[in-house]
Design a protein around this motif. Structure first.
Motif, PDB file in Angstrom:
ATOM      1  N   ALA A  61      40.653 -62.247  -0.278  1.00 62.08           N
ATOM      2  CA  ALA A  61      41.819 -62.756   0.456  1.00 62.08           C
ATOM      3  C   ALA A  61      41.565 -64.170   0.970  1.00 62.08           C
ATOM      4  N   GLU A  62      42.631 -64.939   1.019  1.00 65.21           N
ATOM      5  CA  GLU A  62      42.554 -66.301   1.549  1.00 65.21           C
ATOM      6  C   GLU A  62      42.483 -66.241   3.074  1.00 65.21           C
ATOM      7  N   TRP A  63      41.500 -66.936   3.635  1.00 64.28           N
ATOM      8  CA  TRP A  63      41.349 -67.004   5.092  1.00 64.28           C
ATOM      9  C   TRP A  63      42.126 -68.220   5.594  1.00 64.28           C
ATOM     10  N   ILE A  64      43.004 -68.010   6.551  1.00 66.45           N
ATOM     11  CA  ILE A  64      43.760 -69.109   7.147  1.00 66.45           C
ATOM     12  C   ILE A  64      43.071 -69.485   8.452  1.00 66.45           C
ATOM     13  N   ILE A  65      42.548 -70.704   8.505  1.00 63.79           N
ATOM     14  CA  ILE A  65      41.813 -71.178   9.681  1.00 63.79           C
ATOM     15  C   ILE A  65      42.327 -72.561  10.035  1.00 63.79           C
ATOM     16  N   HIS A  66      42.497 -72.829  11.305  1.00 58.70           N
ATOM     17  CA  HIS A  66      42.870 -74.175  11.735  1.00 58.70           C
ATOM     18  C   HIS A  66      41.603 -74.941  12.094  1.00 58.70           C
ATOM     19  N   ASP A  67      41.357 -76.049  11.383  1.00 55.13           N
ATOM     20  CA  ASP A  67      40.139 -76.850  11.549  1.00 55.13           C
ATOM     21  C   ASP A  67      38.919 -76.004  11.204  1.00 55.13           C
ATOM     22  N   SER A  68      38.818 -75.652   9.940  1.00 55.40           N
ATOM     23  CA  SER A  68      37.834 -74.672   9.490  1.00 55.40           C
ATOM     24  C   SER A  68      36.387 -75.092   9.712  1.00 55.40           C
ATOM     25  N   LEU A  69      36.098 -76.390   9.692  1.00 57.74           N
ATOM     26  CA  LEU A  69      34.711 -76.823   9.865  1.00 57.74           C
ATOM     27  C   LEU A  69      34.188 -76.511  11.255  1.00 57.74           C
ATOM     28  N   GLN A  70      35.086 -76.244  12.200  1.00 61.81           N
ATOM     29  CA  GLN A  70      34.665 -75.825  13.533  1.00 61.81           C
ATOM     30  C   GLN A  70      34.257 -74.354  13.536  1.00 61.81           C
ATOM     31  N   ILE A  97      27.281 -65.043  11.925  1.00 62.43           N
ATOM     32  CA  ILE A  97      27.365 -63.634  12.321  1.00 62.43           C
ATOM     33  C   ILE A  97      27.499 -62.697  11.124  1.00 62.43           C
ATOM     34  N   GLY A  98      27.677 -63.265   9.915  1.00 59.21           N
ATOM     35  CA  GLY A  98      27.693 -62.427   8.727  1.00 59.21           C
ATOM     36  C   GLY A  98      29.010 -62.326   8.006  1.00 59.21           C
ATOM     37  N   LEU A  99      30.000 -63.100   8.404  1.00 61.46           N
ATOM     38  CA  LEU A  99      31.278 -63.104   7.698  1.00 61.46           C
ATOM     39  C   LEU A  99      31.157 -63.948   6.422  1.00 61.46           C
ATOM     40  N   ALA A 100      31.947 -63.581   5.400  1.00 60.89           N
ATOM     41  CA  ALA A 100      31.812 -64.256   4.104  1.00 60.89           C
ATOM     42  C   ALA A 100      33.174 -64.542   3.496  1.00 60.89           C
ATOM     43  N   PRO A 101      33.866 -65.586   3.961  1.00 57.04           N
ATOM     44  CA  PRO A 101      35.165 -65.947   3.362  1.00 57.04           C
ATOM     45  C   PRO A 101      34.993 -66.360   1.905  1.00 57.04           C
ATOM     46  N   LYS A 102      35.948 -65.954   1.059  1.00 58.89           N
ATOM     47  CA  LYS A 102      35.899 -66.304  -0.362  1.00 58.89           C
ATOM     48  C   LYS A 102      36.920 -67.380  -0.738  1.00 58.89           C
ATOM     49  N   ALA A 103      37.961 -67.534   0.068  1.00 59.84           N
ATOM     50  CA  ALA A 103      38.984 -68.552  -0.199  1.00 59.84           C
ATOM     51  C   ALA A 103      39.509 -69.037   1.145  1.00 59.84           C
ATOM     52  N   LEU A 104      40.064 -70.257   1.163  1.00 57.29           N
ATOM     53  CA  LEU A 104      40.426 -70.880   2.437  1.00 57.29           C
ATOM     54  C   LEU A 104      41.762 -71.603   2.339  1.00 57.29           C
ATOM     55  N   PHE A 105      42.520 -71.541   3.436  1.00 52.47           N
ATOM     56  CA  PHE A 105      43.662 -72.425   3.669  1.00 52.47           C
ATOM     57  C   PHE A 105      43.491 -72.977   5.076  1.00 52.47           C
ATOM     58  N   ASP A 106      43.260 -74.278   5.183  1.00 54.35           N
ATOM     59  CA  ASP A 106      43.023 -74.925   6.480  1.00 54.35           C
ATOM     60  C   ASP A 106      44.321 -75.589   6.934  1.00 54.35           C
ATOM     61  N   THR A 107      44.945 -75.057   7.982  1.00 54.82           N
ATOM     62  CA  THR A 107      46.232 -75.585   8.440  1.00 54.82           C
ATOM     63  C   THR A 107      46.087 -76.977   9.054  1.00 54.82           C
ATOM     64  N   GLU A 120      40.639 -79.570  -1.976  1.00 55.21           N
ATOM     65  CA  GLU A 120      40.155 -79.863  -0.630  1.00 55.21           C
ATOM     66  C   GLU A 120      39.745 -78.588   0.104  1.00 55.21           C
ATOM     67  N   PHE A 121      40.508 -77.532  -0.041  1.00 56.44           N
ATOM     68  CA  PHE A 121      40.159 -76.284   0.639  1.00 56.44           C
ATOM     69  C   PHE A 121      38.858 -75.714   0.084  1.00 56.44           C
ATOM     70  N   ALA A 122      38.669 -75.810  -1.234  1.00 55.23           N
ATOM     71  CA  ALA A 122      37.411 -75.343  -1.828  1.00 55.23           C
ATOM     72  C   ALA A 122      36.239 -76.173  -1.314  1.00 55.23           C
ATOM     73  N   HIS A 123      36.463 -77.484  -1.177  1.00 51.69           N
ATOM     74  CA  HIS A 123      35.423 -78.373  -0.651  1.00 51.69           C
ATOM     75  C   HIS A 123      35.091 -78.025   0.799  1.00 51.69           C
ATOM     76  N   LEU A 124      36.099 -77.804   1.626  1.00 48.88           N
ATOM     77  CA  LEU A 124      35.868 -77.453   3.027  1.00 48.88           C
ATOM     78  C   LEU A 124      35.135 -76.126   3.151  1.00 48.88           C
ATOM     79  N   LEU A 125      35.476 -75.167   2.288  1.00 43.79           N
ATOM     80  CA  LEU A 125      34.810 -73.870   2.338  1.00 43.79           C
ATOM     81  C   LEU A 125      33.328 -74.017   2.002  1.00 43.79           C
TER      82      LEU A 125
END
Length: 443
Positions: free
Chosen positions: A65-74, A82-92, A170-175
């Protein structure tokens, strides 16, 4: 929670809260999630870690699933920790910048796209305190409540501007960037606020280094934010004043304060919890650190610039425009023209210049071109941009116009050189004769 999120589908809204202004480090003290059909979950990762809980089942539940995060690099570094493993990203946050929005904070985005105004009065709260009050829990939940709908509205804008491919890259790069561990800085004390005041004061820098090191060790031991023990401003004041005895030290009030209240009101109630820890550190600790720095031999003082002014082949170009303008006017001219070209592309594509290309990458290109390491060809520029971690869409969009500008700069320089050597009336033969006498070559 895992069962409910596994049974749901669609993207996953995610956020995290830290207590960096109160506790040592950047640890996540609360993580929030929302998925359509599963509701909102507020999770205490510290409590789970103490009970030996593994995040593996949750990662399996949300899958690709795509993870929606605002300012993902934070948030991504803490998630990985903590052990979470996002596979896809959408940075608002990045999506707003890519779309040319002037304001891209979460509140500004929800106001523009959803007509909602988010209250941000708890953004600087102490999220490590337990139990969390109802108002803090509501605040945390609202940060993920709106992300799924916000993403849908932004996707429509991205498609209307024809930037779907750009966004994916860009989202792949940020991830990748957010989930890749960073090497710690070699001299973290140089990140002290306003340390540039001391760039040519090696003794002052030594005082900052000694105070920063002492403060960091105490803060780690007491699990308190370093700035609650001693603010950066105190390090700079001490470095400027260089107090050598008790009387001079006592005159610097900020070095003698032990309990630090900041802004008044509700936040001071949070700071009061840390007063007992602050009282454990006596001002004599800072005084002794300063005296140690003052006693250092010249050979042990830190360098004035920390190596920031050293520029070699393949390294970052200097950031000081004054240095470019005074010592390398040709490169400065190229940089100014390349910036102007980027500004045109920025306006044509409704994309901010710093999104089109990282400013340091442009400086590096102009610097290396001036050294002759980058040819004024589209292929050469494309290769250099790739070496600077530019994404394919940036390489495709910018290689040709940047190369054209480099060729024009070379032509300008050639024309100026030719004009400098053209005969100027009756004075030309005399000038040529003086050059020949000096063994110079006339071109």
């Amino acid at each position: 929670m895992v069962d409910r999120y596994a049974a749901a589908d669609g993207p996953l809204a995610a956020d995290a809260e830290r207590a960096s202004g109160y506790r040592y480090g950047q640890q996540d003290w609360l993580v929030q999630f929302k998925r359509a059909g599963a509701g909102i979950a507020l999770v205490d990762p510290v409590a789970l870690a103490q009970r030996g809980v593994d995040w593996g089942p949750f990662n399996e539940a949300v899958g690709d699933a795509e993870w929606i995060i605002h300012d993902s690099l934070q948030d991504l570094p803490g998630f990985v920790q903590i052990g979470l493993a996002p596979k896809a990203l959408f940075d608002t946050e990045f999506a707003a910048r890519l779309l040319g929005r002037q304001r891209f904070g979460l509140a500004a985005c929800t106001e523009h796209y959803l007509g909602l105004t988010l209250a941000k009065e708890h953004s600087a709260a102490d999220w490590s305190y337990r139990p969390l009050g109802r108002d803090l829990r509501d605040y945390a939940a609202l940060d993920v409540e709106v992300l799924i709908e916000l993403r849908a509205r932004m996707v429509d804008d991205i498609e209307s501007q024809g930037k779907e491919g750009w966004a994916r890259e860009e989202f792949a790069h940020l991830l990748r960037k957010g989930t890749t561990p960073k090497d710690p800085p070699e001299e973290p004390w140089r990140r002290t606020s306003h340390i540039t005041q001391l760039n040519h004061d090696r003794r002052g820098l030594a005082i900052v280094r000694e105070l920063w090191t002492e403060r960091d060790a105490l803060a780690r031991e007491l699990d308190i934010a370093p700035t609650l023990l001693l603010p950066d401003a105190a390090l700079i004041k001490a470095a400027v004043a260089k107090p050598r005895n008790s009387r001079q030290f006592s005159q610097i009030r900020i070095l003698n304060e032990r309990v630090r209240m900041h802004v008044g009101g509700e936040r001071d109630k949070m700071f009061e919890r840390y007063a007992p820890l602050q009282r454990k550190v006596k001002p004599s600790v800072w005084k002794n650190a300063i005296l140690r720095a003052l006693a250092l031999p010249e050979s042990d003082l830190p360098s004035a610039s920390g190596g920031q002014d050293r520029v070699e082949e393949g390294t970052n170009a200097p950031r000081s425009m004054k240095y470019w303008r005074v010592h390398h006017p040709d490169r400065f001219d190229l940089l100014e023209h390349e910036r102007a070209r980027l500004n045109v592309i920025s306006q044509d594509t409704n994309t901010p210049v710093d999104v089109l290309l990282r400013p340091q990458a442009l400086r590096n290109l102009c610097w290396q071109a001036g050294e002759g390491f980058v040819e004024a060809s589209e292929d050469a520029v494309a290769g250099f941009l790739r070496s600077q971690d530019a994404r394919p869409w940036q390489v495709s969009l910018l290689s040709r116009p940047l190369a054209v500008q480099m060729r024009e700069a070379q032509e300008r320089q050639t024309q100026e050189d030719r004009q400098a050597w053209e005969p100027q009336g009756h004075g030309a033969p005399e000038r040529a004769g003086s050059m020949q006498a000096a063994g110079g070559a006339i071109v």
